[in-house]
Scaffold this motif. Structure first.
Motif, PDB file in Angstrom:
ATOM      1  N   HIS A 181       0.830  -1.201   0.000  1.00 56.95           N
ATOM      2  CA  HIS A 181       0.000   0.000   0.000  1.00 56.95           C
ATOM      3  C   HIS A 181       0.867   1.254   0.000  1.00 56.95           C
ATOM      4  O   HIS A 181       0.673   2.175  -0.800  1.00 56.95           O
ATOM      5  N   THR A 207       0.922   3.767  -3.189  1.00 60.36           N
ATOM      6  CA  THR A 207       0.117   4.974  -2.979  1.00 60.36           C
ATOM      7  C   THR A 207       0.773   6.209  -3.607  1.00 60.36           C
ATOM      8  O   THR A 207       1.998   6.389  -3.508  1.00 60.36           O
ATOM      9  N   ASN A 208      -0.053   7.023  -4.226  1.00 66.97           N
ATOM     10  CA  ASN A 208       0.374   8.291  -4.858  1.00 66.97           C
ATOM     11  C   ASN A 208       1.439   8.097  -5.940  1.00 66.97           C
ATOM     12  O   ASN A 208       2.203   9.013  -6.229  1.00 66.97           O
ATOM     13  N   TRP A 241      -5.411  -0.195  -8.384  1.00 68.94           N
ATOM     14  CA  TRP A 241      -4.190   0.602  -8.616  1.00 68.94           C
ATOM     15  C   TRP A 241      -4.051   0.880 -10.121  1.00 68.94           C
ATOM     16  O   TRP A 241      -2.985   0.703 -10.700  1.00 68.94           O
ATOM     17  N   GLN A 243      -1.255   3.367 -11.415  1.00 71.57           N
ATOM     18  CA  GLN A 243       0.110   2.832 -11.338  1.00 71.57           C
ATOM     19  C   GLN A 243       0.358   1.792 -12.445  1.00 71.57           C
ATOM     20  O   GLN A 243       1.450   1.721 -12.999  1.00 71.57           O
TER      21      GLN A 243
END
Lengths: 404, 175
Positions: A257, A261-262, B111, B114
């Motif tokens: 995570h 993340t980001n 995700w 990504q």
């Protein structure tokens, strides 16, 4: 003192069980039930039983709030098999009582029989409570672990890790210590020790009724030790690995995570080092085969004979008859071996030794007599590559007398 | 005298392969660890790294993009397996996955940004290529019949990296 019949209370519990369970769940999660929560629950169930709840002491006031009173709470815990995990310190209280009672039994074994019997009853009672507490605690910890595994409360990974660590550190490991047979101070070991003593007493004590009571206590201890042993196995074989695994998995997941993340996987974190494959190999791919092939070409080399070019040499053939006639025409010969040399030289100036010795074989003909010289002398014969030293031998025809 | 299969061991490690326990070369490397550490250091300036489950080489320069692709691959895969209620550790350790299962997990991942930003992961074809070429060649994944793939113990190298991000600085792994 209740004004109502006991059956009425039990019937009330059955009739309003869902409502009571709801209040029980509130107390489990929040520790206390507020007045507002009681009102809401009664309204939800469209019920007006607040008076009975208080009259049967199912609810007891706690300042402005309420609590389910202890006997009902224990009953509900037992029926629903929803036990609040006990802290090891709470369980250890039973251990202390057991130790104290056992000490008093041993010290007063031959004193007042009445107090001895009462202490034995109390000890049995504490052992039962201890065993029940252990069983309930294992059940509750299993329940908590499964809840945690299924993540029914939708906890974040970090919270899951914290919860798993908390369960391991404050509940499971200390409980394991209490039940650890290898730990000298564990309650389980204390119970084994008591079992040995009680076992002796059930045969040795002089009074029969007390012997029988020791017998009952012994049976209880055997059963308790079996129970505790199985609970201990659940803790060490199932519970501890499960919680450990939840913790590890949650840590991994939290790691993923954080990494993703980001888009931090692209911006913030360098990936783990990975070997950079170079195209300059220390070995050329086929070096082994090539080297092998190079050396193998020399390994099985066959012998090669090279004949010089030129006109083939005329083969010399020994004509025994011809040489015999030549010899006989010159008999007697004073030096046979020299004669042989001269004779072959006439035919073949560069004769070989084997050819020479073919001629010398005439000496073995039966027609000739051989004499040696006195004193013995040698003849020297030279060929291309060899020098022969041979005895001088006289040869003549048999039965022919030499003229003086 | 070099250890047995010296050339193969050197070639495999220098092809970027992780040599895992099921490989007969694992034990040879373990038995001659000192020799190989010195050999790679003095010959090429490479560092031979060993764990109880695999050996691998590190070079002074790292193949950063490939490493990032694989790290993101495992992070997303494990996360999505967990979201499906599957035990990702069990899947990676003891099970195998059909290539379509993997591409589906990546297609429906949370995700998405990504994955889309990564050329090796953003389409079923490129994902297939990453697994089939890069990861199989480095012995991180193993190709099985019927388009199924299993993972070798080398996957731990990448997921342990993510795990390290959680652990407080200086916290040592418990023995």
């Amino acid at each position: 003192m209740f004004k109502s019949e006991p059956k009425s209370i039990v019937r009330f519990l059955a009739t309003h069980f869902d409502l009571i369970r709801h209040l029980f769940d509130i107390q489990i999660h929040e520790g206390v039930i507020t007045r507002q929560q009681v009102s809401d629950a009664l309204s939800d169930w469209d019920s007006d039983v607040e008076d009975q709840l208080l009259e049967y002491r199912i609810l007891t006031p706690q300042n402005d709030d309420f609590l389910i009173s202890e006997p009902y709470f224990v009953l509900l815990e037992f029926i629903l098999q929803q036990f609040k995990p006990l802290l090891p310190e709470e369980i250890d209280i039973y251990g202390q009582s057991i130790r104290t009672l056992f000490l008093q039994i041993r010290e007063g074994i031959h004193l007042d029989r009445n107090i001895l019997l009462e202490r034995m009853d109390a000890l049995a009672n504490q052992i039962k409570k201890f065993t029940t507490a252990i069983r309930n605690n294992t059940t509750s910890l299993q329940h908590e672990s499964r809840e945690l595994k299924a993540n029914t409360q939708n906890m974040e990974y970090e919270e899951k890790i914290r919860k798993a660590r908390h369960l391991i550190e404050f509940y499971i490991m200390p409980l394991n210590t209490i039940l650890d047979v290898n730990h000298s101070q564990s309650i389980y070991n204390e119970l084994l020790h008591i079992s040995q003593y009680v076992n002796k007493m059930r045969f040795n004590y002089e009074n029969e009724s007390i012997r029988r009571r020791f017998g009952k206590l012994y049976n209880l201890l055997v059963q308790s030790n079996t129970d505790i042993s199985s609970q201990s196995a659940i803790i060490s074989n199932e519970l501890l690995p499960l919680i450990e695994r939840i913790r590890t998995e949650s840590e991994y997941l939290q790691g993923f995570h954080i990494y993703l993340t980001n888009g931090d996987c692209y911006k913030k974190y360098d990936p783990p080092a990975l070997f950079s494959i170079s195209r300059t190999y220390p070995y050329q791919h086929f070096v082994y085969e090539n080297t092998k092939q190079y050396f193998e070409q020399f390994r099985h080399e066959e012998s090669v004979y090279i004949e010089e070019a030129g006109a083939p040499e005329e083969q010399w053939i020994f004509d025994q008859e011809e040489y015999r006639q030549r010899l006989e025409s010159q008999l007697p010969v004073d030096d046979f071996f020299s004669w042989c040399g001269s004779a072959i030289s006439e035919d073949k100036p560069h004769f070989r030794l084997d050819e020479y010795f073919m001629i010398t074989s005439l000496i073995f003909e039966d027609d000739y007599e051989i004499e040696s010289h006195h004193p013995a002398t040698n003849a020297i014969l030279k060929s291309d590559d060899v020098q022969l030293v041979l005895p001088r031998l006289k040869i003549k025809k048999k039965h022919v007398s030499e003229k003086p | 005298m070099y250890p047995k299969n010296h050339k193969k061991i050197v070639t495999e490690l220098m092809d970027g392969k992780f040599i895992t326990q099921d490989d007969p070369h694992f034990q040879i490397l373990k038995d001659h660890k000192e020799f190989y550490v010195r050999f790679f250091d003095r010959s090429f300036g490479y560092a031979l790294q060993s764990t109880p489950e695999y050996h691998y080489l590190l070079s002074p320069d790292t193949q950063e993009s490939t490493s990032r692709d694989i790290s993101i691959f495992f992070s997303v895969l494990c996360y999505e397996l967990d979201q499906e209620g599957r035990n990702f550790m069990d899947v990676l350790n003891f099970s195998d996955l059909h290539i379509d299962e993997i591409t589906d997990l990546f297609r429906n991942t949370t995700w998405r940004d990504q994955v889309q930003a990564n050329k090796q992961l953003n389409s079923p074809e490129s994902l297939r290529r990453l697994i089939h070429s890069t990861m199989v060649r480095r012995n991180i994944a193993v190709k099985l019949p019927d388009d199924r793939y299993a993972f070798t113990a080398a996957y731990k190298y990448f997921i342990d990296y993510a795990w390290e991000l959680v652990r407080p600085d200086g916290e040592e792994e418990e023995e």
